[in-house]
Scaffold this active site. Sequence first.
Site, PDB file in Angstrom:
ATOM      1  CE  LYS A 189      25.818 -43.117 128.330  1.00 37.38           C
ATOM      2  NZ  LYS A 189      26.629 -41.878 128.326  1.00 37.38           N
ATOM      3  N   GLY A 238      22.247 -40.147 118.748  1.00 37.77           N
ATOM      4  CA  GLY A 238      23.701 -40.054 118.639  1.00 37.77           C
ATOM      5  C   GLY A 238      24.146 -40.510 117.267  1.00 37.77           C
ATOM      6  CB  SER A 239      27.391 -41.634 116.006  1.00 38.25           C
ATOM      7  OG  SER A 239      27.669 -42.750 116.812  1.00 38.25           O
ATOM      8  CB  THR A 240      24.788 -43.821 111.813  1.00 42.65           C
ATOM      9  OG1 THR A 240      23.923 -42.708 111.524  1.00 42.65           O
ATOM     10  CG2 THR A 240      24.290 -45.030 111.062  1.00 42.65           C
ATOM     11  CB  CYS A 296      21.273 -34.937 114.221  1.00 46.04           C
ATOM     12  SG  CYS A 296      19.810 -34.305 115.015  1.00 46.04           S
TER      13      CYS A 296
HETATM   14  P1  NAI Z   1      28.000 -41.400 120.191  1.00 49.22           P
HETATM   15  O1  NAI Z   1      26.858 -41.853 119.357  1.00 49.22           O
HETATM   16  O2  NAI Z   1      29.063 -42.404 120.438  1.00 49.22           O
HETATM   17  O3  NAI Z   1      27.446 -40.900 121.629  1.00 49.22           O
HETATM   18  C1  NAI Z   1      26.105 -40.585 121.898  1.00 49.22           C
HETATM   19  C2  NAI Z   1      25.669 -41.240 123.196  1.00 49.22           C
HETATM   20  O4  NAI Z   1      25.796 -42.654 123.076  1.00 49.22           O
HETATM   21  C3  NAI Z   1      26.496 -40.846 124.422  1.00 49.22           C
HETATM   22  O5  NAI Z   1      25.649 -40.734 125.537  1.00 49.22           O
HETATM   23  C4  NAI Z   1      27.427 -42.031 124.591  1.00 49.22           C
HETATM   24  O6  NAI Z   1      27.872 -42.203 125.907  1.00 49.22           O
HETATM   25  C5  NAI Z   1      26.542 -43.186 124.174  1.00 49.22           C
HETATM   26  N1  NAI Z   1      27.262 -44.388 123.725  1.00 49.22           N
HETATM   27  C6  NAI Z   1      28.448 -44.446 123.062  1.00 49.22           C
HETATM   28  N2  NAI Z   1      28.790 -45.731 122.817  1.00 49.22           N
HETATM   29  C7  NAI Z   1      27.808 -46.498 123.343  1.00 49.22           C
HETATM   30  C8  NAI Z   1      27.587 -47.905 123.401  1.00 49.22           C
HETATM   31  N3  NAI Z   1      28.438 -48.787 122.876  1.00 49.22           N
HETATM   32  N4  NAI Z   1      26.463 -48.350 123.994  1.00 49.22           N
HETATM   33  C9  NAI Z   1      25.566 -47.498 124.505  1.00 49.22           C
HETATM   34  N5  NAI Z   1      25.729 -46.154 124.495  1.00 49.22           N
HETATM   35  C10 NAI Z   1      26.831 -45.652 123.905  1.00 49.22           C
HETATM   36  O7  NAI Z   1      28.572 -40.090 119.528  1.00 49.22           O
HETATM   37  P2  NAI Z   1      29.938 -39.267 119.822  1.00 49.22           P
HETATM   38  O8  NAI Z   1      31.087 -40.197 119.876  1.00 49.22           O
HETATM   39  O9  NAI Z   1      29.720 -38.367 120.958  1.00 49.22           O
HETATM   40  O10 NAI Z   1      30.050 -38.376 118.492  1.00 49.22           O
HETATM   41  C11 NAI Z   1      30.537 -38.926 117.286  1.00 49.22           C
HETATM   42  C12 NAI Z   1      29.723 -38.465 116.102  1.00 49.22           C
HETATM   43  O11 NAI Z   1      28.363 -38.877 116.258  1.00 49.22           O
HETATM   44  C13 NAI Z   1      29.627 -36.974 115.904  1.00 49.22           C
HETATM   45  O12 NAI Z   1      30.725 -36.457 115.240  1.00 49.22           O
HETATM   46  C14 NAI Z   1      28.374 -36.865 115.089  1.00 49.22           C
HETATM   47  O13 NAI Z   1      28.655 -37.132 113.748  1.00 49.22           O
HETATM   48  C15 NAI Z   1      27.490 -37.955 115.639  1.00 49.22           C
HETATM   49  N6  NAI Z   1      26.525 -37.440 116.630  1.00 49.22           N
HETATM   50  C16 NAI Z   1      25.231 -37.258 116.259  1.00 49.22           C
HETATM   51  C17 NAI Z   1      24.324 -36.708 117.140  1.00 49.22           C
HETATM   52  C18 NAI Z   1      22.911 -36.477 116.775  1.00 49.22           C
HETATM   53  O14 NAI Z   1      22.299 -35.546 117.281  1.00 49.22           O
HETATM   54  N7  NAI Z   1      22.302 -37.317 115.959  1.00 49.22           N
HETATM   55  C19 NAI Z   1      24.723 -36.254 118.474  1.00 49.22           C
HETATM   56  C20 NAI Z   1      26.104 -36.569 118.812  1.00 49.22           C
HETATM   57  C21 NAI Z   1      26.947 -37.119 117.893  1.00 49.22           C
END
Ligand code: NAI
Length: 505
Positions: A193, A246-248, A302
Amino acid sequence: MAGLDLFIDLTAPNGRQWKQPTGLFINNEFVKSSSGQTIASIDPATTREIASVYAASAEDVDTAVQAAKTALKDPSWKQLPATDRGILMGRLAELLEKNRELFATIDAWDNGKPYHVAYEEDLTEAITTFRYYSGWADKTFGQTISTTPQKLAYTIRQPIGVVGQIIPWNYPLSMAAWKLGPALACGNTVVIKAAEQTPLSILVLGNMIKEAGFPEGVVNIINGYGREAGAALVQHPLVDKVAFTGSTATAREIMKMAAVSLKNITLETGGKSPLLVFNDSDLEQAVKWSHMGIMSNKGEICTATSRILVQKDIYDTFVENFKSTIQATSKIGNQWDESTYQGPQVTRAQYDRVLSYIQLGISEGATVVSGGGPYPPNSNGESGYFVSPTVFTNVTDSMRIYREEIFGPVVVIVPFETEEEAIERANDTTYGLGAAVFTKDLERAHRVAAEIESGMVWINSSQDCDPRVPFGGVKQSGIGRELGEAGLEAYTQVKAVHVNMGSRL
Ligand code: NAI
Ligand code: MG
């Protein structure tokens, strides 16, 4: 309900034209979502919509997972010699190479990063990752273990099964490659996804997966909202493993959902990576790398080295040089200008989030020595989500801008006195993804590298990343490793077979 066409004609601002798929890629075909629900992709440099694509419902996720499950047992994948699996992956890498400028166009438009950066960095990473793992496909094997004179055991490395992969928006195509490369090399089947912020390039990748010759159902690609499609994927009983970046906060949710059936998980999450500059460093190099370590990719990395700790006697000079490097290097602009260093933040939400952290830093009493708000200064994001590269000094260790991941072009620079203090403060964080150390003292460099609590350390550098080298975090920055040989661990399981060759007990 008419819905979207499954292929639409797009023309990017750089003149590149192509047929963009909009559907869910299941069983090597694009299909509409069952609910008709869609996601709009936005150009963050103009805030205008690029296109809409279909978003998967829980029902669509089930269809995709069933396809992956069927493919897992199908002889065309299960019995495919490992060498041939590697050949398919090599072909996919070739197709990416051939379409490099198309993929760079899409990711630049959708994400906001400069086209030349997407072309040179993101695409190189995606292509080399598929190539690297194509080579591993026929190089994973088990062991034989002699136990007693009558008995022996051997191990087989088998795929884990159906893998659910969830990726973020900061490196859309290369994150897909990091996930798909090792999973496919090890013979798994996948439902992946993409992030709702960057849904486009991965659908074009779907076309190439088919063209490369992967059997149907081996790779299924969906767009969809995290809480709906993402959660359905994690909770699906036929999904054997979940890999997430993604996010923690979201990782925590995923771990909880995966706990229900004890699913195998790999998590790569956030960071607040420290970069230590000792007074014997090559200052010019330290400034150059530390600027790049937080300001490249608009700080949406990240592993961004977002906490710079500088030894006291060179602190003032370092801050001055850092400011002049911003002026000389961090040119803000749209994706298509060759001279752009920093594009817009990916979405309005991220733009607002970064600006609110800047406001928070100011209200906490830190000093802004560069930037400090939107770009241009009086704009409100209506014509593009641009943020001025921002530097804070007079920051204390308890401030939120020092402790929390901002995920934007915002850095704190703080002084330290001794090596011990530097290490202690570097480790005073719930995160542990990357860390950097600048010194000419060889012994100190390795001593500090060993002491820092993080998954990666850069000596006299920042952000080096290579498909051959393991990547991942400690503490709340994640679980497991991606890339390198270590990345294969996440996608295989070891089976032990005991053989009895004697008739005596
Ligand atoms: P997120 O962690 O919510 O999204 C990342 C992925 O997880 C997306 O594909 C999203 O659709 C999916 N996702 C979201 N909620 C989910 C759930 N309950 N169950 C399963 N999948 C889910 O991150 P978001 O909201 O885009 O960004 C927020 C913060 O996260 C950023 O400001 C940053 O601090 C951090 N982040 C860190 C990343 C990294 O490379 N480690 C990449 C993106 C965001
Ligand atoms: Mg977008």
